[in-house]
Design a protein around this motif. Structure first.
Motif, PDB file in Angstrom:
ATOM      1  N   THR A 106       0.838  -1.195   0.000  1.00  0.00           N
ATOM      2  CA  THR A 106       0.000   0.000   0.000  1.00  0.00           C
ATOM      3  C   THR A 106       0.879   1.254   0.000  1.00  0.00           C
ATOM      4  OG1 THR A 106      -1.866  -1.060   1.099  1.00  0.00           O
ATOM      5  CG2 THR A 106      -1.678   1.319   1.361  1.00  0.00           C
ATOM      6  N   LEU A 107       0.478   2.248  -0.790  1.00  0.00           N
ATOM      7  CA  LEU A 107       1.187   3.525  -0.833  1.00  0.00           C
ATOM      8  C   LEU A 107       0.532   4.491   0.155  1.00  0.00           C
ATOM      9  CD1 LEU A 107       3.076   5.711  -2.067  1.00  0.00           C
ATOM     10  CD2 LEU A 107       1.271   6.148  -3.749  1.00  0.00           C
ATOM     11  N   ILE A 108       1.357   5.081   1.030  1.00  0.00           N
ATOM     12  CA  ILE A 108       0.879   6.101   1.965  1.00  0.00           C
ATOM     13  C   ILE A 108       1.677   7.370   1.703  1.00  0.00           C
ATOM     14  CG2 ILE A 108       0.586   6.733   4.384  1.00  0.00           C
ATOM     15  CD1 ILE A 108       0.577   3.750   5.052  1.00  0.00           C
ATOM     16  N   SER A 109       0.978   8.485   1.481  1.00  0.00           N
ATOM     17  CA  SER A 109       1.683   9.748   1.233  1.00  0.00           C
ATOM     18  C   SER A 109       1.031  10.870   2.031  1.00  0.00           C
ATOM     19  CB  SER A 109       1.685  10.087  -0.260  1.00  0.00           C
ATOM     20  OG  SER A 109       0.391  10.429  -0.708  1.00  0.00           O
ATOM     21  N   GLY A 125      14.771   4.352   1.229  1.00  0.00           N
ATOM     22  CA  GLY A 125      15.377   3.606   2.328  1.00  0.00           C
ATOM     23  C   GLY A 125      14.352   2.753   3.042  1.00  0.00           C
ATOM     24  N   ASP A 126      14.828   1.651   3.622  1.00  0.00           N
ATOM     25  CA  ASP A 126      13.938   0.745   4.353  1.00  0.00           C
ATOM     26  C   ASP A 126      13.612   1.323   5.730  1.00  0.00           C
ATOM     27  OD1 ASP A 126      13.911  -1.120   2.296  1.00  0.00           O
ATOM     28  OD2 ASP A 126      15.697  -2.142   3.048  1.00  0.00           O
ATOM     29  N   LEU A 127      12.322   1.365   6.054  1.00  0.00           N
ATOM     30  CA  LEU A 127      11.870   1.908   7.328  1.00  0.00           C
ATOM     31  C   LEU A 127      11.009   0.883   8.043  1.00  0.00           C
ATOM     32  CD1 LEU A 127      11.385   4.234   9.379  1.00  0.00           C
ATOM     33  CD2 LEU A 127       9.461   4.953   7.931  1.00  0.00           C
ATOM     34  N   ASN A 128      11.340   0.614   9.295  1.00  0.00           N
ATOM     35  CA  ASN A 128      10.531  -0.262  10.151  1.00  0.00           C
ATOM     36  C   ASN A 128      10.065   0.543  11.364  1.00  0.00           C
ATOM     37  OD1 ASN A 128      10.927  -2.994   8.828  1.00  0.00           O
ATOM     38  ND2 ASN A 128      13.051  -2.394   9.162  1.00  0.00           N
ATOM     39  N   VAL A 129       8.747   0.549  11.597  1.00  0.00           N
ATOM     40  CA  VAL A 129       8.168   1.331  12.694  1.00  0.00           C
ATOM     41  C   VAL A 129       7.221   0.443  13.494  1.00  0.00           C
ATOM     42  CG1 VAL A 129       6.904   3.413  13.349  1.00  0.00           C
ATOM     43  CG2 VAL A 129       8.245   3.393  11.243  1.00  0.00           C
ATOM     44  N   ASN A 130       7.277   0.587  14.807  1.00  0.00           N
ATOM     45  CA  ASN A 130       6.365  -0.126  15.704  1.00  0.00           C
ATOM     46  C   ASN A 130       5.543   0.889  16.503  1.00  0.00           C
ATOM     47  OD1 ASN A 130       7.507  -2.775  15.111  1.00  0.00           O
ATOM     48  ND2 ASN A 130       9.285  -2.058  16.261  1.00  0.00           N
ATOM     49  N   PHE A 131       4.240   0.672  16.560  1.00  0.00           N
ATOM     50  CA  PHE A 131       3.352   1.510  17.354  1.00  0.00           C
ATOM     51  C   PHE A 131       2.735   0.669  18.466  1.00  0.00           C
ATOM     52  CE2 PHE A 131       3.423   3.622  13.258  1.00  0.00           C
ATOM     53  CZ  PHE A 131       3.419   4.971  13.570  1.00  0.00           C
ATOM     54  N   LYS A 132       2.573   1.295  19.634  1.00  0.00           N
ATOM     55  CA  LYS A 132       1.877   0.657  20.741  1.00  0.00           C
ATOM     56  C   LYS A 132       0.884   1.665  21.305  1.00  0.00           C
ATOM     57  CE  LYS A 132       2.602  -1.937  25.046  1.00  0.00           C
ATOM     58  NZ  LYS A 132       3.612  -2.428  26.014  1.00  0.00           N
ATOM     59  N   PHE A 133      -0.406   1.465  20.994  1.00  0.00           N
ATOM     60  CA  PHE A 133      -1.454   2.382  21.412  1.00  0.00           C
ATOM     61  C   PHE A 133      -2.131   1.877  22.677  1.00  0.00           C
ATOM     62  CE2 PHE A 133      -1.157   2.739  16.782  1.00  0.00           C
ATOM     63  CZ  PHE A 133      -1.042   4.110  16.607  1.00  0.00           C
ATOM     64  N   ASN A 134      -2.279   2.752  23.650  1.00  0.00           N
ATOM     65  CA  ASN A 134      -3.013   2.416  24.870  1.00  0.00           C
ATOM     66  C   ASN A 134      -4.477   2.796  24.664  1.00  0.00           C
ATOM     67  OD1 ASN A 134      -4.102   2.049  27.400  1.00  0.00           O
ATOM     68  ND2 ASN A 134      -2.453   3.107  28.488  1.00  0.00           N
ATOM     69  N   LEU A 135      -5.317   1.812  24.350  1.00  0.00           N
ATOM     70  CA  LEU A 135      -6.719   2.068  24.024  1.00  0.00           C
ATOM     71  C   LEU A 135      -7.527   2.545  25.223  1.00  0.00           C
ATOM     72  CD1 LEU A 135      -7.409  -1.025  21.723  1.00  0.00           C
ATOM     73  CD2 LEU A 135      -6.654   1.259  21.068  1.00  0.00           C
ATOM     74  N   THR A 171       6.550  10.173   1.366  1.00  0.00           N
ATOM     75  CA  THR A 171       5.880   8.958   0.903  1.00  0.00           C
ATOM     76  C   THR A 171       6.426   7.717   1.601  1.00  0.00           C
ATOM     77  OG1 THR A 171       7.423   8.596  -0.939  1.00  0.00           O
ATOM     78  CG2 THR A 171       5.485   9.971  -1.369  1.00  0.00           C
ATOM     79  N   PHE A 172       5.531   6.751   1.741  1.00  0.00           N
ATOM     80  CA  PHE A 172       5.886   5.435   2.273  1.00  0.00           C
ATOM     81  C   PHE A 172       5.401   4.410   1.242  1.00  0.00           C
ATOM     82  CE2 PHE A 172       5.136   8.405   5.701  1.00  0.00           C
ATOM     83  CZ  PHE A 172       6.290   8.274   6.476  1.00  0.00           C
ATOM     84  N   ASN A 173       6.330   3.960   0.419  1.00  0.00           N
ATOM     85  CA  ASN A 173       5.985   3.089  -0.702  1.00  0.00           C
ATOM     86  C   ASN A 173       6.043   1.618  -0.297  1.00  0.00           C
ATOM     87  OD1 ASN A 173       7.553   5.635  -1.611  1.00  0.00           O
ATOM     88  ND2 ASN A 173       6.387   5.110  -3.431  1.00  0.00           N
ATOM     89  N   HIS A 174       5.209   0.816  -0.968  1.00  0.00           N
ATOM     90  CA  HIS A 174       5.196  -0.645  -0.748  1.00  0.00           C
ATOM     91  C   HIS A 174       5.070  -0.962   0.754  1.00  0.00           C
ATOM     92  CE1 HIS A 174       6.462  -0.667  -4.893  1.00  0.00           C
ATOM     93  NE2 HIS A 174       7.562  -0.012  -4.589  1.00  0.00           N
ATOM     94  N   THR A 175       4.115  -0.356   1.375  1.00  0.00           N
ATOM     95  CA  THR A 175       3.930  -0.512   2.816  1.00  0.00           C
ATOM     96  C   THR A 175       3.253  -1.838   3.142  1.00  0.00           C
ATOM     97  OG1 THR A 175       3.730   1.882   3.101  1.00  0.00           O
ATOM     98  CG2 THR A 175       2.872   0.485   4.870  1.00  0.00           C
ATOM     99  N   THR A 231       8.248  -0.454   5.373  1.00  0.00           N
ATOM    100  CA  THR A 231       7.936   0.294   4.161  1.00  0.00           C
ATOM    101  C   THR A 231       9.214   0.842   3.542  1.00  0.00           C
ATOM    102  OG1 THR A 231       6.557   2.110   3.313  1.00  0.00           O
ATOM    103  CG2 THR A 231       7.589   2.442   5.445  1.00  0.00           C
ATOM    104  N   ARG A 232       9.066   1.503   2.379  1.00  0.00           N
ATOM    105  CA  ARG A 232      10.181   2.191   1.736  1.00  0.00           C
ATOM    106  C   ARG A 232       9.963   3.684   1.879  1.00  0.00           C
ATOM    107  NH1 ARG A 232      14.980   0.555  -0.020  1.00  0.00           N
ATOM    108  NH2 ARG A 232      14.807   1.725  -1.980  1.00  0.00           N
ATOM    109  N   PHE A 233      10.790   4.311   2.746  1.00  0.00           N
ATOM    110  CA  PHE A 233      10.672   5.738   3.008  1.00  0.00           C
ATOM    111  C   PHE A 233      11.148   6.522   1.795  1.00  0.00           C
ATOM    112  CE2 PHE A 233      12.830   9.617   4.571  1.00  0.00           C
ATOM    113  CZ  PHE A 233      11.726  10.286   5.062  1.00  0.00           C
ATOM    114  N   MET A 234      10.262   7.344   1.233  1.00  0.00           N
ATOM    115  CA  MET A 234      10.537   8.138   0.024  1.00  0.00           C
ATOM    116  C   MET A 234      11.034   7.250  -1.118  1.00  0.00           C
ATOM    117  SD  MET A 234       9.755  11.182   1.174  1.00  0.00           S
ATOM    118  CE  MET A 234      10.457  12.504   0.217  1.00  0.00           C
ATOM    119  N   ASP A 235      10.653   5.970  -1.051  1.00  0.00           N
ATOM    120  CA  ASP A 235      11.083   4.955  -2.024  1.00  0.00           C
ATOM    121  C   ASP A 235      12.608   4.916  -2.143  1.00  0.00           C
ATOM    122  OD1 ASP A 235      10.389   2.840  -3.627  1.00  0.00           O
ATOM    123  OD2 ASP A 235      10.207   4.025  -5.461  1.00  0.00           O
TER     124      ASP A 235
END
Length: 622
Positions: free
Chosen positions: A366-369, A420-430, A384-388, A414-418
């Motif tokens: 998925t593309l996120i911009s 570099g490789d970017l790995n992100v982790n989120f932890k949401f307190n619902l 942009t976050f390509n190939h997410t 994802t691919r940051f700005m197509d």
């Protein structure tokens, strides 16, 4: 969910079967009456009376029927009902309300044509067992009026009549191989609020397979509402949001009880206006504009009882593939900005009317911009976050589930700005009222010049060179602030500062200031030549009008500045120096302009003096 709410919604969940059952009773009752009165050679008027009595009996006099023709063929076992209508009696309905016995849903049904094939008339008549091969219902139009009554409580009124209780006085068993409802028009009217709400669905198709109704079928756990399976297809579903700013469209919705899946194909959520008109419609309030498109959204392993009976979505996985998420903002609009507190993604989930728990969401390719237009530069910055690809766990707004596990986890690569490789982790307190969450990640090696698409329009900085080695960040954030740390490893950083000049389309370079910045302020490398590493502390207050996505990158920018030697103290000095340099430059330009003006004045004076002398000499010679 309360018991009375569960009971109220059962009727809506199984209406296709109930409506079909009523029609089957009519036709089957017709056969029954036909056999009964055949010898008397006056079956048609008797049949009509029998059918009307049957409907009144099975619906407690709430409904009556109308139709233009009813054709029976006893030899082939077929029947055709034309222009059929099921009409509620409002007088009876009002009486039932006064007696506190009225149902929550009132139906009005019209059917262009109903066809039944291979009906076992003899067995139906002799053994009271009705077998039907297929039923086809064409162009049915159904209006459902929903008005919930407090008296419809299981404690007060008990369980509603089951399908078997409706047929047991006529047949002891009913079996139908298949039922097809084609091109349904459904109009749902909600009368539970001060203003009526209408929802319309067109081009709805329902296929029901292997229906069995007898004294034991409701105990068969392999069946769903007495069937082996119900498949529902809706084509070209479209709806506008309540504020009329967006339109949602789905090319096809497919739901299968046997497969326990929902497929949404060709999903889009797009603004109804261009960017300029959109902001005018919102009174020029700066905010985000969303444009979402997905080829397919698939929900698997649905808890059908909860979904259809209680309108609660509990499922195993939701898969999204080949999507596009575009977010746009323009800070040039100075209207009243909406407050974003409480509107982060995990908080918006808690406000969804549909109770839900998805164990897992899978996002693929998925593309996120995110784009932001800047009032100063006149240009638009893009990130942009390509190939997410992402996995999101424990997506829920159920209070009981949150008591056991209040955290929603998201893992994104994802691919940051197509670049570099970017790995992100989120932890949401619902369960957090402040919208507490953590995000951490690592960005791999890439050419820093790719950042120009973002920093040139928004920060007025042109990246001439930058070899990014690695960036790691860890931030604890909420609706109000972000605090954490950033580690930025790079080499050969060289930038050029830009400015917007009135009357010129392109951004102009600030040569002297850029040289000053690169020489005295911005560090070329991190770690530097001595091996000293500059950390990037993050400590930022969140503007309540800033969106979730904008806040994420602004918090990271807060840590990037000290990493390159441009901390808040230095930034203040630089800004003062830039003002002084600009003043000196302006004075120098004014001095040069004044000198040029005086030079031109002297030249004009000499020229005038010369011309005057030539005039005098000419006069003497004459």
């Amino acid at each position: 969910m309360k018991k009375d709410e569960i009971v109220r919604k059962k009727g809506m969940a199984r209406w296709p079967l109930i409506i079909t059952l009523i029609i089957v009773l009519l036709v089957a009752g017709g056969y029954y009456a036909y056999q009964k009165y055949l010898a008397e050679n006056r079956w048609k008027p008797l049949l009509q009376a029998e059918l009307k009595a049957l409907v009144l009996k099975t619906t407690d006099s709430l409904y009556h029927i109308e139709y233009s023709d009813f054709d029976l063929n006893i030899n082939t076992g077929s029947a055709t009902l034309t222009d059929f209508k099921l009409v509620p009696d409002t007088n009876v309905y009002n009486k039932l309300i006064s007696l506190k016995k009225a149902p929550d849903n009132l139906f009005t049904l019209s059917v262009k044509k109903l066809s039944i094939s291979n009906l076992g008339a003899v067995k139906a008549y002799k053994e009271k067992i009705l077998n039907i091969s297929s039923i086809s219902i064409e162009n049915p139009s159904l209006t459902v009026v929903n008005k919930r009554f407090k008296f419809n409580d299981t404690v007060k009124v008990g369980k509603p009549k089951s399908p078997y209780e409706l047929i047991k006085n006529t047949f002891k068993q009913l079996h139908i191989d298949s039922i097809a409802l084609k091109d349904i028009s459904l109009n749902y009217i909600n009368k539970n609020n001060a203003v009526e709400k209408h929802t319309a669905l067109k081009h709805l198709n329902i296929n029901i397979s292997d229906v069995v109704i007898d004294s034991l079928s409701d105990k068969d756990t392999s069946r769903f509402y007495y069937t082996k399976g119900i498949d529902i297809t809706i084509k070209d579903y479209k709806i506008a949001t309540p504020d009329s700013l967006y339109k949602a469209a789905i090319k096809q919705i497919y739901f299968s009880t046997s497969k326990r899946v929902i497929y949404l194909d060709g999903v889009s959520f797009v603004p109804r206006y261009n960017k300029t008109d959109f902001y005018l419609k919102t009174h020029e309030a700066a905010g985000d504009i969303y444009n979402l498109k997905f080829n397919r959204i698939a929900i698997n392993n649905i808890d059908l009882q909860r979904f259809l009976r209680d309108q609660m979505l509990y499922a195993g996985t939701l898969n999204i593939a080949n999507g596009s998420v575009q977010i746009y903002s323009n800070n040039a609009y100075k209207g009243v900005k909406s407050i974003k507190i409480g509107k982060d993604p995990e908080q918006s989930l808690q406000n969804v009317a549909l109770d839900m728990q998805l164990k897992r969401i899978n996002i693929k390719n998925t593309l996120i911009s995110y784009s932001e237009s800047d009032a100063t530069s006149g240009y638009t910055g893009v990130i942009t976050f390509n190939h997410t690809n992402a996995t999101i766990l424990n997506v829920t707004n159920d209070d009981d589930v949150k008591k056991v596990n209040p955290y929603m986890i998201a893992r994104v690569n994802t691919r940051f700005m197509d670049a570099g490789d970017l790995n992100v982790n989120f932890k949401f307190n619902l369960a957090s009222n402040a919208g507490a969450f953590n995000y951490n990640g690592t960005l791999g090696k890439f050419d820093g010049r790719k950042l120009d698409r973002l920093v040139k329009p928004l920060a007025l900085v042109h990246v001439q060179s930058a070899d990014i080695q690695k960036l790691h960040f860890n931030v604890d954030a909420s609706n109000y602030a972000g605090k954490g740390a950033l580690e930025f490893y790079y080499k050969n950083l060289n930038v050029q500062l830009l400015k917007k000049v009135e009357g010129k389309a392109e951004l102009q370079t600030q040569g002297f200031i850029s040289k000053l910045a690169n020489t005295l302020i911005i560090e070329d490398n991190n770690p530097d030549k001595k091996g000293i590493f500059r950390p990037g502390p993050i400590d930022i207050k969140r503007d309540p009008r800033v969106s979730f996505f904008s806040f994420l990158y602004k918090a990271l920018l807060d840590g990037l500045k000290p990493s390159v030697g441009f901390d808040k103290k230095t930034e203040g000095k630089v800004n003062k120096a830039i003002v002084k340099v600009n003043n000196l430059v302006d004075k120098f330009k004014a001095y040069k302009a004044n000198r040029q003006l005086k030079k031109e004045e002297r030249q004009q004076a000499r020229k005038a003096k010369k011309e005057a002398k030539m005039q005098r000499d000419s006069t003497k010679n004459k």
